[in-house]
Structures are given as C-alpha cells and as structure tokens.
Write a protein that holds these residues in place. Structure first.
Motif, PDB file in Angstrom:
ATOM      1  N   LYS A 120      79.447  11.765 -30.817  1.00  0.00           N
ATOM      2  CA  LYS A 120      80.403  11.285 -29.835  1.00  0.00           C
ATOM      3  C   LYS A 120      80.035  11.809 -28.448  1.00  0.00           C
ATOM      4  CE  LYS A 120      84.270   9.601 -28.202  1.00  0.00           C
ATOM      5  NZ  LYS A 120      84.358   8.156 -27.930  1.00  0.00           N
ATOM      6  N   SER A 121      79.951  10.887 -27.479  1.00  0.00           N
ATOM      7  CA  SER A 121      79.697  11.239 -26.068  1.00  0.00           C
ATOM      8  C   SER A 121      78.395  12.031 -25.913  1.00  0.00           C
ATOM      9  CB  SER A 121      80.878  12.031 -25.494  1.00  0.00           C
ATOM     10  OG  SER A 121      82.073  11.299 -25.600  1.00  0.00           O
ATOM     11  N   PHE A 122      77.312  11.477 -26.454  1.00  0.00           N
ATOM     12  CA  PHE A 122      76.010  12.152 -26.377  1.00  0.00           C
ATOM     13  C   PHE A 122      75.464  12.080 -24.953  1.00  0.00           C
ATOM     14  CE2 PHE A 122      71.307  11.824 -26.761  1.00  0.00           C
ATOM     15  CZ  PHE A 122      71.073  13.134 -27.156  1.00  0.00           C
ATOM     16  N   ALA A 123      74.903  13.211 -24.488  1.00  0.00           N
ATOM     17  CA  ALA A 123      74.292  13.280 -23.158  1.00  0.00           C
ATOM     18  C   ALA A 123      72.909  13.905 -23.264  1.00  0.00           C
ATOM     19  CB  ALA A 123      75.168  14.097 -22.205  1.00  0.00           C
ATOM     20  N   TYR A 124      71.944  13.350 -22.511  1.00  0.00           N
ATOM     21  CA  TYR A 124      70.565  13.853 -22.475  1.00  0.00           C
ATOM     22  C   TYR A 124      69.913  13.233 -21.253  1.00  0.00           C
ATOM     23  CZ  TYR A 124      65.556  13.778 -23.631  1.00  0.00           C
ATOM     24  OH  TYR A 124      64.186  13.885 -23.584  1.00  0.00           O
ATOM     25  N   ASP A 125      69.156  14.051 -20.482  1.00  0.00           N
ATOM     26  CA  ASP A 125      68.620  13.537 -19.213  1.00  0.00           C
ATOM     27  C   ASP A 125      67.406  12.636 -19.384  1.00  0.00           C
ATOM     28  OD1 ASP A 125      66.480  15.228 -19.705  1.00  0.00           O
ATOM     29  OD2 ASP A 125      67.076  16.719 -18.202  1.00  0.00           O
ATOM     30  N   GLY A 126      66.809  12.596 -20.598  1.00  0.00           N
ATOM     31  CA  GLY A 126      65.727  11.654 -20.880  1.00  0.00           C
ATOM     32  C   GLY A 126      64.370  12.038 -20.360  1.00  0.00           C
ATOM     33  N   PRO A 160      60.854   4.776 -31.245  1.00  0.00           N
ATOM     34  CA  PRO A 160      60.747   4.997 -29.795  1.00  0.00           C
ATOM     35  C   PRO A 160      61.195   6.408 -29.413  1.00  0.00           C
ATOM     36  CG  PRO A 160      62.693   3.703 -30.293  1.00  0.00           C
ATOM     37  CD  PRO A 160      61.943   3.848 -31.590  1.00  0.00           C
ATOM     38  N   VAL A 161      60.621   6.922 -28.340  1.00  0.00           N
ATOM     39  CA  VAL A 161      61.026   8.220 -27.807  1.00  0.00           C
ATOM     40  C   VAL A 161      62.463   8.103 -27.280  1.00  0.00           C
ATOM     41  CG1 VAL A 161      60.567   9.919 -25.992  1.00  0.00           C
ATOM     42  CG2 VAL A 161      58.665   8.883 -27.248  1.00  0.00           C
ATOM     43  N   LEU A 162      63.237   9.178 -27.430  1.00  0.00           N
ATOM     44  CA  LEU A 162      64.637   9.174 -27.040  1.00  0.00           C
ATOM     45  C   LEU A 162      64.772   8.992 -25.524  1.00  0.00           C
ATOM     46  CD1 LEU A 162      67.413   9.472 -28.379  1.00  0.00           C
ATOM     47  CD2 LEU A 162      67.273  11.926 -27.940  1.00  0.00           C
ATOM     48  N   GLN A 163      65.624   8.021 -25.145  1.00  0.00           N
ATOM     49  CA  GLN A 163      65.850   7.724 -23.733  1.00  0.00           C
ATOM     50  C   GLN A 163      67.052   8.517 -23.209  1.00  0.00           C
ATOM     51  OE1 GLN A 163      63.630   5.578 -22.056  1.00  0.00           O
ATOM     52  NE2 GLN A 163      62.582   5.924 -24.016  1.00  0.00           N
ATOM     53  N   ALA A 164      67.302   8.413 -21.913  1.00  0.00           N
ATOM     54  CA  ALA A 164      68.429   9.124 -21.295  1.00  0.00           C
ATOM     55  C   ALA A 164      69.748   8.518 -21.756  1.00  0.00           C
ATOM     56  CB  ALA A 164      68.312   9.053 -19.776  1.00  0.00           C
ATOM     57  N   HIS A 165      70.765   9.383 -21.930  1.00  0.00           N
ATOM     58  CA  HIS A 165      72.099   8.931 -22.338  1.00  0.00           C
ATOM     59  C   HIS A 165      73.141   9.722 -21.569  1.00  0.00           C
ATOM     60  CE1 HIS A 165      70.956   6.389 -25.793  1.00  0.00           C
ATOM     61  NE2 HIS A 165      69.953   7.238 -25.935  1.00  0.00           N
ATOM     62  N   ASN A 166      74.228   9.029 -21.239  1.00  0.00           N
ATOM     63  CA  ASN A 166      75.338   9.671 -20.533  1.00  0.00           C
ATOM     64  C   ASN A 166      76.637   9.289 -21.236  1.00  0.00           C
ATOM     65  OD1 ASN A 166      76.975  10.975 -18.707  1.00  0.00           O
ATOM     66  ND2 ASN A 166      76.813   9.372 -17.136  1.00  0.00           N
ATOM     67  N   ASN A 167      77.106  10.199 -22.103  1.00  0.00           N
ATOM     68  CA  ASN A 167      78.338   9.974 -22.870  1.00  0.00           C
ATOM     69  C   ASN A 167      78.255   8.710 -23.730  1.00  0.00           C
ATOM     70  OD1 ASN A 167      79.648  12.288 -21.872  1.00  0.00           O
ATOM     71  ND2 ASN A 167      80.291  11.176 -20.021  1.00  0.00           N
ATOM     72  N   THR A 168      77.162   8.594 -24.451  1.00  0.00           N
ATOM     73  CA  THR A 168      76.941   7.452 -25.347  1.00  0.00           C
ATOM     74  C   THR A 168      77.396   7.800 -26.762  1.00  0.00           C
ATOM     75  OG1 THR A 168      74.996   6.851 -24.051  1.00  0.00           O
ATOM     76  CG2 THR A 168      75.212   5.833 -26.222  1.00  0.00           C
ATOM     77  N   ASP A 169      78.074   6.865 -27.424  1.00  0.00           N
ATOM     78  CA  ASP A 169      78.437   7.033 -28.833  1.00  0.00           C
ATOM     79  C   ASP A 169      77.297   6.499 -29.690  1.00  0.00           C
ATOM     80  OD1 ASP A 169      80.843   8.030 -28.010  1.00  0.00           O
ATOM     81  OD2 ASP A 169      81.937   6.147 -28.290  1.00  0.00           O
ATOM     82  N   ILE A 170      76.798   7.338 -30.593  1.00  0.00           N
ATOM     83  CA  ILE A 170      75.578   7.012 -31.330  1.00  0.00           C
ATOM     84  C   ILE A 170      75.798   7.205 -32.831  1.00  0.00           C
ATOM     85  CG2 ILE A 170      73.241   7.868 -31.818  1.00  0.00           C
ATOM     86  CD1 ILE A 170      72.892   8.333 -28.846  1.00  0.00           C
ATOM     87  N   ILE A 171      75.325   6.239 -33.612  1.00  0.00           N
ATOM     88  CA  ILE A 171      75.321   6.347 -35.074  1.00  0.00           C
ATOM     89  C   ILE A 171      73.900   6.651 -35.526  1.00  0.00           C
ATOM     90  CG2 ILE A 171      75.522   5.026 -37.211  1.00  0.00           C
ATOM     91  CD1 ILE A 171      77.907   3.631 -36.055  1.00  0.00           C
TER      92      ILE A 171
END
Length: 766
Positions: A120-126, A160-171
């Motif tokens: 829930k609400s995943f964040a990563y600068d990518g 694929p390599v993990l991209q940037a995320h800002n508060n993304t819900d991910i399964i």
C-alpha cells in the motif's frame, strides 16, 4: 433500502459502541467487586443487626452479576461482528512497513492470500540501476533470493527494472508456485550492486486469509447443480461443474439477506460480466464477482433466482465466520483479468472487435501476458463451424499453409470445442496432409476452450492460446509488434466433426486481405452485435396436439420447448415449465358436458418447495395462478375443479400429488427439432417418491365453450379445454349433422322407396 456500505458502517459503529460499553461494564464490575469485598470484611468485624443490611448486600451481588453478564454478551457481540465484517479498508493480514535504507523506500505490506502480497502506497525514486522486488528465506536479504516480477505481465525474457513510484498500490504474486510461508522477507534489492534499499520481515507462523469452500448448490429446479462452490476472495465466487438447463425465462445469479432467497435480492453479473438472463450451462467452471461495493460479508446466500416468477432454482448459504482474501484484483481463474488494486471495478469488456464476415462472423480479442484470448461470434447452425487464424501468406488471404482455430458446438458430446488446425493443402485431411486438426498429424491442440454459448442463432466460443507455442512447424507465432493478415470462414462439419470445405462466397470466407495488430487497444470496428441481426426464418412452431374422446388424463410437469413450444402455441411467455397431459406438451383437451373425467395429478404436493409445487385446477382464466390473486383479481376467474373454499372464502387447492417432470437430459435442444416427438426424445421422465393425486370432474351442463387446465400457484403453465355437448366429441365430423339436414335425407330416402315400388308395380298391372 440499506446499501451494503451503510450496513457495514452501522456494523462498525455498533462494534465501537459495544467496545465502549464493555469497558464501562468492566470498570463498574471492578468497583462493585471492591465494594462487596469491603462489605465482607466489615461483616467479619461486626454483626449485622438488621435485615436491611442483608438486603443491601444481596442487591450489590445481583448488580455485579448483571453487569458481568452484560459485559460478556457485549464481548461476544464484538467478536461476532468483527468476524463477520473485517474493518475497512481491508487489504489482508498486516505484515509491516518497509524499513528504508536508500532511495526513499516506503509502503505498508499485507498478506492477501497464500501467494500474494499487497504493498500500500509504495514509494521509490527509481534511480537504482538494477532494482527489483526481491524475496528469499535467508536470515536477512541477500543475493540468495529471487525476483518478484512487477508488473507481472511483461514483454521479453527478463522482468523489467523497477521504475519510480509515488504512493502506488501494488500487487505482487510470488513466482514459481512459492507461498508466503516459504519466504522470510521482502526487499527492494539492487542486483548489480547487491544493495538492500529497503526491507520488511514476514512474521513467523503468519496466518494468511484463505479461500473458503462451501457446499454445492441446493438442487431445486431446472437441473441446477454444481460441485462445491468456493469463495475465492471478498467478491469472487468460483462455481465448478455448473449445470443448468437455461429454460428459466428471467433467471440470474442473485444474492441477498435472510433465512431463504427472496425477492429483495441483487443481480450478480455472470462470468462475462453480463446481466442478461442466464444461458444454459453443462458442467462448466465459472467465476462470478459481486457488483459495486458489495462483498461476501454483506450477504447471507447466493442463488439462481427467476425474477419474473419469483422462484428459487437453488442456493448456497454464506457462513458468518469467513476469513477470505480481500478483493484487490489478484484473483485469476480463467480468463485472467487484471484489476487495479484497491478498486472493485466490474469485469472489463473487450475493447477490440472486428466483423470479418458481414453479419456472419465477429472476432474479439485481448492480450493476457503470454496468451491471447479470442472470442468468436458466428451466426451458424449446429452442424457448422467457424474458423479464424493467421493467413498462409502475409498480404493476402491464403488458406494453404495457414494456422487456424476451428470452433463449433459438438452435438454428439454436447460440448463447445476449439481445435488447432494446420492447412497444408486445400483438400480433405487424410491423416498427413490437407485441412487437418493438429492432433491428427502428430502435433498438439494448443487451444484451450474457456467458455461457449449458443442463443438467438449466434454461437459464441471463447478460447486462448500461447502467442508463441513450442511447435514451429504447425503453429505460427502471433506477432504483437505489427499487423498480420488473417483468414476467416464458416462451413459445414463432416461426420468426424471436422471442417469440411466451405462455399466460396463473400459471406462464407474473407476474399479480401484483412490485417489485425493484436497488440492494439480499442480496435473496435464492429458497428452492431450479431444478436441484433434479424433471423427471418426462425424456428418453426410445433403443431398443437389434441386429445379427443379420452376420459382419463395424466398431468405432470415438463420442459416448454423454447420458441417452438409453449410460447409459439399460446403467444405468451413461459416460466420454463408447463403441463404435460398424457405425455403431450399443453395439448388441447376436448370434453363433453355432463360427462365425468379423471385426472391423475403429478405436479407436486410440498408448498415449501414452490418451484416443485403446481396444484392442478380447472378455470375459465387463460392465465391461471389463482393462489397468487387477491380481491377483485381473484374474483375475475372461476374455478370449476381442483379448488375448495374455507369458511372465510379462501381458495384451497386440492389437485396435488407427487412431483414428476420431463427434464432436459442436458440443455434445451428444442430449436433443433421440427416436431415435439423428436424433442421429447431429449427429455427424461423423473418422479419423486410418493403417490399421485386424483381429481374427478363432472363437466357442468352450463360450462362455457372454452376452459383451461392451469397451475394454482403460478401463471401460464396450462392450455385449453374445449367443452362440447354430449356425443359431439366422439362422432366423426361427417356424421355430425343438424336436425334439418337429417330430416331432409330421411324424406329423400322415403321418396326413393315410393318411386321404386311404383315402378315395380307397373309391369304387374299391365
């Protein structure tokens, strides 16, 4: 009417109030206990000299007991409420928060089910050069782990390599059949530099939500049955081995509250997201999802329900102690639809459609990872096939060297089929060359049938296959980076249920080059549905059967015969069942005034099973259903037999007996047969235990010319009784002469005798 959301809010408010009440009760109980202890110590030191003291002590004891009991009950109520409806929003079993080491990793992790995680609400600068979601079973994150691909469906050999995320819900779905119990941690890991950007640890012995297996559908009407039904998540039911004859005119999947299915329910879309009345099913495995914000925690039962006639064909109850996965879009049976996490949108419809043969054949498709799912819609008969595939030469429609799928309804096995074909030559298959199923030439059928349906003259068959199979000779890869030429055709099946040569007209195959890019979205060139194409021919109605000169009638229940039977004869819609008299579908009966007739009745005798309770009665109403009528509506019809009235004037049915029915062996095949006798060969006669009922009826002398045999509890199950004078039904029509005609013939006879005698006497006198 309360909505599910309102009910859940009230339930949670009730839990909050209950928790507060429990706390107050516990504090009060503690204070009362302390007071009682002090009283007991005082009693040991002094002697109570009045009865008032004893009464006071007893009153305190009663108060304590009452408060403790209330506290226990409230606690139980809280527990039950919490078990029935988990707090919302519900994402599964909470694991913990990511610990950030670099690149701003954030997010809360939940266990959705045994093999699925939700972030829930995943964040990563990518900015990591080679970062992935990474899991393993070592004590801490290390290179001895493996990737959880995200997104799960990707193109190419490597995730694929993990991209940037800002508060993304991910399964995240664990790969290779792994389960949460097989891992100890989840990390965002840079594979190139073996660096842990962020981690969370799985608690040992974590109890994750699991699907719940329920009993099968209760079998009440129309051949409805299934294997054990599963609740896969909070919105999804899996119904395996579903059978239903499809004869109910207005039947739907139906959910609601109460001790039994009732009219205060909600329609549930079928396995393709449609709210059309249910088709027939013959042992299919399907998945259905509750609409809107509705979840399994809001309902008490799932049923198949006829809305028009308010009847339950069968149901299964939903237990109150469910602990199933949340509905985040992770559930994938067949087809594999991908949902946006934390949303519960309806099942998506195809965005791609091409009409490859005008008014005859349409194709819809959807890419699903390594697979493509295709659905063919064809206006074909049951002795025809529809074919679709890749042309043998790009740039033109060439049958030779083409790779196609031939789809049809197998009338022998009663299943929908889709067969993988390779066309080496334009000739009949000899087992080596020609228009051959792959399995006949030593290859495999790489096509998987998902579902099939046939209604309103349209056959639809959904199937899927790999974009790239492991058979380079007989299967062509389906490109997704460019357009490709396709071929399509409809034609007759031979005795082996294989494709025969089709006609070479524009309506039977595509003479022009048609190209499709299967990776495109919203390629929707179909202007209308094939179901809207008028079928001028239509099925020919069966002739009305007639019974004349009989004095004994056996009345049982049976299938209506679709568009050829009840509806065609009476011009009114049917419920899916009707009266069979002497094993004939709603025949016209002729009776004589003053004569007595015997009816042997097998329409059911248990009012608790309305779908199998059809008392017979005779009335002047072409609709029947006296038991449903009240007041003026009931007084509009007159009952001539099968009904008695109590002292209050209420109608009581008497024409009851055991239940017997002419049932479909599989599905309704009435459209296939030109006459009722052949159709009856597809039915089987079954009777429940018990005795039939009997009714003797003497036709009144003043009975009108037309009466009806009907069902007391339901409308439109019966048909006409023609009432004639005594002797009129048994004499041939040529002998049924009026009095004046008879007198005229008698006078002619006498005159001819007189003339004959006079001629005979003339020679003697001479």
């Amino acid at each position: 009417m309360e909505t599910p959301l309102v009910r859940r809010k009230m339930r949670r408010q009730g839990q909050t109030k209950a928790s507060t009440a429990t706390t107050i009760a516990a504090k009060t109980s503690t204070m009362a206990t302390a007071a009682r202890t002090r009283a007991r110590i005082t009693a040991q030191a002094t002697t109570l000299t009045t009865s008032q003291g004893l009464i006071g002590t007893w009153s305190q004891f009663v108060v304590v007991v009452v408060f403790v009991a209330v506290a226990i009950l409230l606690n139980c109520h809280v527990c039950q409420g919490a078990g029935r409806a988990p707090p919302e929003p519900y994402f599964g079993r909470y694991i913990g928060q990511f610990t950030n080491f670099a690149h701003g990793i954030k997010g809360a992790i939940y266990a959705v089910d045994e093999s699925t995680l939700f972030v829930k609400s995943f964040a990563y600068d990518g900015t990591g050069p080679d970062a992935f979601f990474w899991v393993g079973k070592t004590p801490r994150p290390s290179p001895e782990g493996y990737i959880i691909p995200y997104p799960e469906e990707y193109i190419g050999s490597d995730p694929p390599v993990l991209q940037a995320h800002n508060n993304t819900d991910i399964i995240l779905r664990l790969p290779m059949g792994k389960r949460i119990k097989d891992i100890r941690w989840l990390s965002v890991w840079c594979r190139r530099f073996t660096v842990d950007f962020g981690e969370v640890f799985i608690p040992p012995g974590l109890d994750v939500p699991k699907p719940r297996v329920l009993p099968e559908f209760r079998r009440l009407a129309h051949g409805l049955r299934s294997s054990n039904i599963s609740v896969l998540d909070a919105k999804t039911f899996y119904i395996p081995n579903l059978h239903y004859d499809g004869a109910g005119p207005d039947a739907y999947f139906w959910v609601g509250n109460g001790s039994e299915p009732n009219l205060m329910g909600i329609k549930v879309p079928n396995e393709v997201g449609s709210l059309d009345p249910l088709r027939s099913y013959q042992g299919e495995d399907i998945e259905i999802q509750l609409p809107g914000s509705l979840t399994v925690y809001d309902i008490d039962w799932l049923s198949v329900w006829c809305v028009e006639y308010r009847h339950n064909f069968g149901h299964v109850f939903i237990p109150k102690d469910l602990d199933v996965p949340p509905a985040l879009g992770q559930t994938k049976i067949t087809p594999s639809w991908w949902y946006s996490p934390t949303t519960t949108t309806p099942r998506p419809v195809y965005s791609n459609c091409r009409e490859v043969l005008p008014n005859k054949l349409q194709v819809k498709w959807e890419l699903q990872g390594e697979y493509i799912q295709i659905e063919l819609f064809g206006r074909i008969t049951e002795d025809q096939y529809m074919a679709f595939g890749l042309s043998g030469a790009n740039g033109r429609p060439q049958m030779a060297q083409s790779d196609v799928v031939v789809a049809f309804y197998d009338t022998n096995a009663r299943v929908f089929r889709a067969e993988d074909y390779f066309i080496s030559d334009l000739s009949q298959c000899d087992g080596q060359r020609g228009v051959c199923p792959d399995e006949r030439i030593g290859a495999r059928n790489n096509v998987i049938v998902v579902s099939g349906d046939r209604k309103s003259g349209v056959t639809s068959i959904r199937y899927k296959r790999l974009l790239q199979t492991n058979e380079p000779i007989y299967d062509m890869p389906i490109p997704i980076d460019r357009e490709v030429s396709i071929i399509a055709a409809v034609g007759p099946l031979n005795a082996r249920k294989e494709a025969n040569a089709h006609s070479h007209t524009a309506s039977d195959h595509n003479p022009d080059d048609i190209r499709i890019n299967f990776s495109k979205r919203n390629d929707h060139a179909c202007k209308s549905s094939l179901y809207d194409v008028k079928d001028e021919s239509g099925p020919k109605p069966w002739a009305t059967r007639k019974i004349v000169g009989e004095h004994k009638f056996r009345a049982s229940i049976g299938a209506t015969g679709g568009k050829r039977g009840y509806t065609a004869i009476t011009s009114v819609p049917s419920w899916g069942i009707a009266w069979y008299i002497n094993d004939l579908l709603i025949p016209e009966i002729t009776v004589e005034r003053g004569q007595t007739y015997e009816f042997i009745i097998e329409g059911g005798n248990d009012p608790a099973q309305p779908a199998r309770y059809h008392p017979l009665y005779i009335t002047d109403s072409p609709e029947g259903g006296l038991g449903q009528k009240t007041g003026l509506e009931a007084r509009k019809q007159k009952a001539y037999a099968g009904v008695e009235y109590d002292e209050d004037g209420n109608a009581i049915p008497t024409g009851v007996g055991r239940y017997c029915e002419w049932e479909h062996r599989t599905v309704d095949r009435s459209a296939e047969f030109e006459n009722f006798e052949d159709f009856k060969g597809t039915l089987v006669f079954k009777c429940e235990d018990g005795e039939p009922g009997y009714m003797n009826w003497t036709v009144p002398m003043d009975a009108p010319a037309v009466l009806y045999y009907q069902c007391f509890t339901h409308n439109n199950l019966g048909w006409k009784i023609n009432v004639v004078d005594a002797g009129a039904s048994t004499a041939p029509a040529s002998l049924q002469l009026g009095r004046n005609q008879l007198l005229f013939y008698m006078m002619l006879t006498v005159l001819s005798l007189v003339v004959g005698r006079s001629r005979l006497a003339s020679p003697l006198l001479a």
